[in-house]
Design a protein around this motif. Sequence first.
Motif, short mmCIF file in Angstrom:
data_model
loop_
_atom_site.label_atom_id
_atom_site.label_comp_id
_atom_site.label_asym_id
_atom_site.label_seq_id
_atom_site.Cartn_x
_atom_site.Cartn_y
_atom_site.Cartn_z
N GLU A 146 12.56 25.62 -12.37
CA GLU A 146 12.12 25.46 -13.66
C GLU A 146 11.12 24.57 -13.84
OE1 GLU A 146 14.07 24.88 -18.15
OE2 GLU A 146 15.22 24.45 -16.40
N LEU A 147 11.53 23.20 -13.13
CA LEU A 147 10.56 22.06 -13.08
C LEU A 147 9.24 22.52 -12.51
CD1 LEU A 147 9.68 19.28 -13.28
CD2 LEU A 147 10.93 18.78 -11.02
N ALA A 148 9.29 23.10 -11.27
CA ALA A 148 7.95 23.74 -10.61
C ALA A 148 7.25 24.66 -11.46
CB ALA A 148 8.37 24.46 -9.41
N LEU A 149 7.89 25.45 -12.31
CA LEU A 149 7.35 26.53 -13.17
C LEU A 149 6.55 25.57 -14.14
CD1 LEU A 149 6.51 29.31 -14.08
CD2 LEU A 149 8.66 29.41 -15.15
N ALA A 150 7.25 24.50 -14.85
CA ALA A 150 6.66 23.72 -16.06
C ALA A 150 5.24 23.07 -15.31
CB ALA A 150 7.88 22.85 -16.58
N LEU A 151 5.61 22.65 -13.98
CA LEU A 151 4.36 21.92 -13.60
C LEU A 151 3.29 22.70 -13.44
CD1 LEU A 151 3.19 19.29 -12.36
CD2 LEU A 151 4.18 20.02 -10.27
N ARG A 152 3.42 24.02 -13.14
CA ARG A 152 2.45 24.92 -12.82
C ARG A 152 1.76 25.36 -14.09
NH1 ARG A 152 6.27 28.57 -10.43
NH2 ARG A 152 6.71 27.49 -8.49
N LEU A 153 2.47 25.36 -15.37
CA LEU A 153 1.83 25.69 -16.64
C LEU A 153 0.95 24.64 -17.19
CD1 LEU A 153 4.96 27.40 -18.01
CD2 LEU A 153 2.74 28.73 -17.54
N ILE A 154 1.35 23.33 -16.84
CA ILE A 154 0.56 22.15 -17.22
C ILE A 154 -0.74 22.13 -16.49
CG2 ILE A 154 0.59 19.60 -17.31
CD1 ILE A 154 3.81 19.74 -17.86
N CYS A 155 -0.76 22.50 -15.26
CA CYS A 155 -1.82 22.33 -14.23
C CYS A 155 -2.84 23.32 -14.58
CB CYS A 155 -1.33 22.42 -12.60
SG CYS A 155 -0.56 20.65 -12.48
N ASP A 156 -2.35 24.50 -15.13
CA ASP A 156 -3.20 25.67 -15.49
C ASP A 156 -4.36 25.14 -16.58
OD1 ASP A 156 -2.07 27.46 -13.56
OD2 ASP A 156 -1.11 28.57 -15.16
N HIS A 157 -4.12 24.12 -17.19
CA HIS A 157 -5.02 23.85 -18.31
C HIS A 157 -5.79 22.41 -18.02
CE1 HIS A 157 -3.54 27.04 -20.72
NE2 HIS A 157 -2.42 26.76 -20.17
N LEU A 158 -5.60 21.94 -16.70
CA LEU A 158 -6.03 20.41 -16.45
C LEU A 158 -7.12 20.64 -15.46
CD1 LEU A 158 -2.94 18.56 -16.65
CD2 LEU A 158 -4.67 18.37 -18.20
N ALA A 159 -8.20 20.16 -15.40
CA ALA A 159 -9.46 20.14 -14.52
C ALA A 159 -9.58 19.17 -13.34
CB ALA A 159 -10.84 20.36 -15.68
N PRO A 160 -9.83 19.78 -12.32
CA PRO A 160 -10.03 18.82 -11.23
C PRO A 160 -11.23 17.59 -11.66
CG PRO A 160 -10.21 21.12 -10.52
CD PRO A 160 -10.23 20.94 -11.90
N PHE A 161 -11.11 16.83 -11.01
CA PHE A 161 -11.83 15.38 -11.03
C PHE A 161 -12.04 14.70 -9.64
CE2 PHE A 161 -7.95 14.35 -12.44
CZ PHE A 161 -7.54 13.10 -11.84
N ALA A 162 -13.05 13.72 -9.44
CA ALA A 162 -12.90 13.02 -8.58
C ALA A 162 -13.02 11.42 -8.86
CB ALA A 162 -14.36 12.99 -7.72
N GLY A 165 -10.43 12.70 -17.37
CA GLY A 165 -9.62 13.60 -16.60
C GLY A 165 -8.15 13.25 -15.99
N LEU A 166 -8.29 11.96 -15.41
CA LEU A 166 -7.25 11.31 -14.90
C LEU A 166 -6.05 10.94 -15.69
CD1 LEU A 166 -5.50 9.84 -12.52
CD2 LEU A 166 -7.03 7.94 -12.87
N LEU A 167 -6.54 10.54 -16.84
CA LEU A 167 -5.57 10.00 -17.93
C LEU A 167 -5.08 10.90 -18.43
CD1 LEU A 167 -8.01 7.02 -19.66
CD2 LEU A 167 -6.19 6.74 -18.06
N ALA A 168 -5.91 12.16 -18.77
CA ALA A 168 -5.11 13.54 -19.43
C ALA A 168 -4.17 14.09 -18.65
CB ALA A 168 -6.19 14.37 -19.65
N LEU A 169 -4.52 13.99 -17.34
CA LEU A 169 -3.55 14.53 -16.19
C LEU A 169 -2.18 13.46 -16.43
CD1 LEU A 169 -2.43 16.11 -13.84
CD2 LEU A 169 -3.84 14.62 -12.45
#
Length: 224
Positions: A74-90, A112-116
């Motif tokens: 359940e934790l892994a699924l929640a993490l995937r759902l969050i990451c679906d809406h966050l963009a990569p950065f450098a 992007g880092l702070l939002a993540l």
Amino acid sequence: MQFRRYAIYHLPTGALGEFGGAWLGWDARHGMAHLRPGGLPGDADALTETPRRYGFHATLKAPFRLAPGRGPKELALALRLICDHLAPFALALETRCDWGFVALRPKRQPAGLLALEAALVTRLDAFRAPLTPAERERRNPDGLPPQARAHLDHWGYPFVLELFRYHLTLSSQLPAPLAEALRQKLAPHLAPLIAAPMPVAAVALMGEDEDGFFRMIEEVPLRG
């Protein structure tokens, strides 16, 4: 597989990730130790004892026990759902000595880092079991600034949200002169590895095993 605690880390990839894992003596991504690179300070075991079991990482949500009724799938699924809406950065990195720790830190923390970090800390907190009195005391709450103590009580870790500072730790806490000497020794080896900004394109769900070492369970891409 059940772990004692879980966490969300960023694990650097490529040559930088390989160097960090080898220097610390533990690769959390592959679950093994690597031979250390030559030409570096000899007593690496003593210099890296504290960060070794975590691997070369930056903490995004600090280690926590799962709340009753919550499971790792359940934790892994929640993490995937969050990451679906966050963009990569450098991140453009530099070597630093802060509070006796040698670390790589970003020259600036982009939005992007702070939002993540904020999303992971707040939206996954329902999976975190409350701190036990002993866990809270290990954070020395009486020695923390008021805002950090409030975060500890609310989020289970003091240095989150506006107090968050991304860092890739390379040493245990050392006396200041030794930390600076180590930074100078490591800097030439790290310079070509951080000459270009480091991509942050995924985060890792981590588990702490019975031996106290953290291992990567799943790496989740940022798809936003």
